[in-house]
Design a protein around this motif. Structure first.
Motif, PDB file in Angstrom:
ATOM      1  N   ARG A 140      -6.878  -2.272  -3.860  1.00  0.00           N
ATOM      2  CA  ARG A 140      -5.594  -2.916  -3.550  1.00  0.00           C
ATOM      3  C   ARG A 140      -5.507  -4.334  -4.103  1.00  0.00           C
ATOM      4  NH1 ARG A 140      -4.479  -0.687   2.621  1.00  0.00           N
ATOM      5  NH2 ARG A 140      -4.050   1.469   1.993  1.00  0.00           N
ATOM      6  N   THR A 146       0.893   4.828  -5.671  1.00  0.00           N
ATOM      7  CA  THR A 146       0.824   4.165  -6.982  1.00  0.00           C
ATOM      8  C   THR A 146       1.952   4.668  -7.898  1.00  0.00           C
ATOM      9  OG1 THR A 146      -0.578   5.936  -7.872  1.00  0.00           O
ATOM     10  CG2 THR A 146      -1.707   4.051  -6.880  1.00  0.00           C
ATOM     11  N   THR A 193      -3.322   4.614  -0.982  1.00  0.00           N
ATOM     12  CA  THR A 193      -2.376   3.679  -1.607  1.00  0.00           C
ATOM     13  C   THR A 193      -1.449   4.470  -2.527  1.00  0.00           C
ATOM     14  OG1 THR A 193      -3.941   1.851  -1.500  1.00  0.00           O
ATOM     15  CG2 THR A 193      -2.151   1.625  -3.085  1.00  0.00           C
ATOM     16  N   ALA A 207       0.821  -1.222   0.000  1.00  0.00           N
ATOM     17  CA  ALA A 207       0.000   0.000   0.000  1.00  0.00           C
ATOM     18  C   ALA A 207       0.851   1.265   0.000  1.00  0.00           C
ATOM     19  CB  ALA A 207      -0.912  -0.001   1.222  1.00  0.00           C
ATOM     20  N   HIS A 259      -4.285  -3.661  -7.555  1.00  0.00           N
ATOM     21  CA  HIS A 259      -2.925  -3.090  -7.498  1.00  0.00           C
ATOM     22  C   HIS A 259      -1.883  -4.139  -7.114  1.00  0.00           C
ATOM     23  CE1 HIS A 259       0.369  -0.480  -6.300  1.00  0.00           C
ATOM     24  NE2 HIS A 259       0.279  -0.905  -5.057  1.00  0.00           N
ATOM     25  N   GLN A 260      -2.205  -5.008  -6.153  1.00  0.00           N
ATOM     26  CA  GLN A 260      -1.180  -5.932  -5.641  1.00  0.00           C
ATOM     27  C   GLN A 260      -0.770  -6.972  -6.680  1.00  0.00           C
ATOM     28  OE1 GLN A 260      -2.604  -8.163  -2.285  1.00  0.00           O
ATOM     29  NE2 GLN A 260      -4.353  -8.973  -3.392  1.00  0.00           N
TER      30      GLN A 260
END
Ligand code: GLN
Length: 381
Positions: free
Chosen positions: A255, A93, A91, A63, A258-259
Motif C-alpha cells: 500500500r 487496484t 487492496t 485500499a 500503491h498510495q
C-alpha cells in the motif's frame, strides 16, 4: 536536457498493441489480444450506472471500497477456505497487471533475482527490469508446458527473492495441479521466497478442474501476493480494475507503493461490482460459459490444418501450424492477418530471447459468429 537512460532498452510496443493495430488496419478478425467481443452483463453496467447516479463519484479509500473488500473476503473464504481480513489484506487496484507491478516493486531491491517461467505474460520481465532486479528465465517443459521442477531447483540461490506463477496460464491454457502447488510450497518456505501469483483467469477454468489458488495453501499464502482481475472475470477488460490479496505485513508495504502511484480506483465501478458479487452465480457460471466457447472453437478448428494444443483454462488456446508453413511465428502471424484476415499472437512474444516458436495463440472469448467467420477464413489457409 539530459538524455533519458532507458529503463527498458530494446523494448518496443507490446505484441498485443501491435497485432490489434494490424488487425484494425487490415480489417482482420481479431483473435489476438485477449478481450471478449460479446456484451458484458447488464446487471453490472446498471449497478455501476446507479452508483454514479446516486453520487458515488469521489475518491474511494486508498485500499478500496470496504464493502467490496468484504464481499471479496467472503468469496475467498467460500472458494478457497482461507480467512482474509478485508481491512488489512485486500487492496483494490487498477487492474491485475498493476497489482503484479506493485507487488514486484514492493519486494525488489537492485540485483535481486526473480524466477520467471517461460512462455510468460509479457509484463513480468519489464516489471522486474524496471526495478533493477534480474529475471531468471526458466523454460516450461517443452512437450506439455508442465512445471520444470529440476530446472527451477537449479536456479535457486541466496539472491533469489521471488517466483512468479500464473494459472490458468497465458498463453498456453495449462493449469497448476495440487501436487505442483505442494512442491512450490515446500520450495518457497525452504528458500524463504516471495510468491507473485497471477490468477486473473481464476474463474475461466474448464472440465470441472479446481483452480489451485495460492489462497488454498496457508504456508504459501504467508509469503504471497495473489493478483486478480475483474476485467477478465466480468468481460470488461477496459475497466482496468482488479485486486491484490496478501498477508497484512506484505500488504502494508504494497500500500505504501500503491498510495503514491494511483492512490485509489474508480469509485462507481467498485460500488457496482460489490452489488453484483453478492450473487455467487456472477462468478460460478463463468467457467462453463467460456468452456462452451472453447469447445465450439475446438470443434470448428477441425476443418483447418492447424494443430490445437489442449486448453484447460484462460481465454486462450495455442496451435501449431507446421502442416501449413515453415515461416517463423512472427512472420506467419503477420501474413495470416494480412492475407487471410485473422489476427493472432505469435507465441515467441512470450519469450525474452525471441527464437521462433512453432505456435500461435488464439483468443476464443468471442461471439459464435466471430469464431465461425474466423474459422471459415482459417480453413482456407
Ligand atoms: N492480457 C491480454 C492478452 O494476453 C492483453 C493485455 C494487453 O494488451 N496488455 O492478450
Amino acid at each position: 536536457m539530459q538524455p533519458i537512460v532507458s529503463k527498458l532498452p530494446g523494448k518496443g510496443t507490446t505484441i498485443f498493441t501491435t497485432m490489434s493495430s494490424l488487425a484494425a488496419e487490415h480489417h482482420a478478425i481479431n483473435l489476438g489480444q485477449g478481450f471478449p467481443d460479446f456484451p458484458m452483463d447488464s446487471t453490472l453496467t446498471n449497478a455501476v450506472n446507479t452508483a454514479m447516479q446516486k453520487g458515488f463519484n469521489q475518491y474511494a479509500p486508498m485500499a478500496g471500497w470496504l464493502p467490496l473488500r468484504e464481499v471479496l473476503a467472503e468469496k475467498i473464504n467460500f472458494l478457497y477456505h482461507q480467512s482474509i481480513h478485508p481491512d488489512t489484506e485486500i487492496t483494490i487496484t487498477p487492474g491485475g497487471t498493476y497489482a503484479i507491478f506493485t507487488a514486484l516493486t514492493t519486494i525488489l531491491q537492485p540485483g535481486d533475482e526473480v524466477i520467471v517461467l517461460e512462455p510468460a505474460y509479457d509484463s513480468y520481465v519489464p516489471n522486474i527490469l524496471a526495478n533493477n532486479a534480474k529475471p531468471i528465465l526458466v523454460p516450461l517443459n517443452p512437450s506439455d508446458f508442465s512445471i520444470p521442477w529440476e530446472s527451477i531447483r537449479k536456479e535457486l540461490n541466496h539472491r533469489t527473492k521471488a517466483i512468479i506463477i500464473n494459472s490458468p496460464h497465458n498463453p498456453t491454457g495449462t493449469i497448476w495441479s495440487e501436487s505442483d502447488m505442494l512442491i512450490l510450497q515446500e520450495l518457497v518456505v525452504q528458500y524463504q521466497l516471495y510468491l507473485i501469483s497471477d490468477e486473473v483467469y481464476e474463474h475461466l477454468i474448464f472440465d470441472g478442474a479446481l483452480h489451485q489458488s495460492v489462497l488454498r495453501y496457508p504456508a504459501l499464502f504467508q509469503r504471497s501476493f495473489a493478483c486478480f482481475s475483474f476485467g477478465k472475470t466480468f468481460h470488461c477488460t477496459g475497466w482496468k480494475i482488479g485486486y491484490c490479496v496478501a498477508p497484512q505485513n506484505l500488504m502494508e508495504e504494497f500500500r505504501k507503493i500503491h498510495q503514491y502511484n494511483c492512490f485509489s480506483v474508480h469509485t462507481p465501478s467498485q460500488v457496482g461490482i460489490t452489488e453484483f458479487l453478492k450473487d455467487r452465480s456472477s462468478y460460478l457460471q463463468l467457467g462453463h460459459f467460456i468452456q462452451e466457447k472453447r469447445d465450439y472453437f475446438v470443434e470448428l478448428m477441425k476443418s483447418t490444418r492447424f494443430t490445437l494444443l489442449p486448453s484447460k483454462g484462460s481465454y486462450f488456446c495455442c496451435a501449431g501450424y507446421d502442416r501449413i508453413s515453415e515461416q517463423g511465428d512472427l512472420e506467419f502471424a503477420r501474413q495470416l492477418t494480412l492475407n487471410h484476415g485473422v489476427a493472432t499472437i505469435p507465441v515467441s512474444a512470450f519469450y525474452q530471447v525471441a527464437k521462433p516458436s512453432p505456435y500461435i495463440r488464439f483468443c476464443f472469448a468471442k461471439k459464435k459468429e466471430t469464431l465461425e467467420a474466423a474459422v471459415e477464413k482459417l480453413s482456407l489457409v
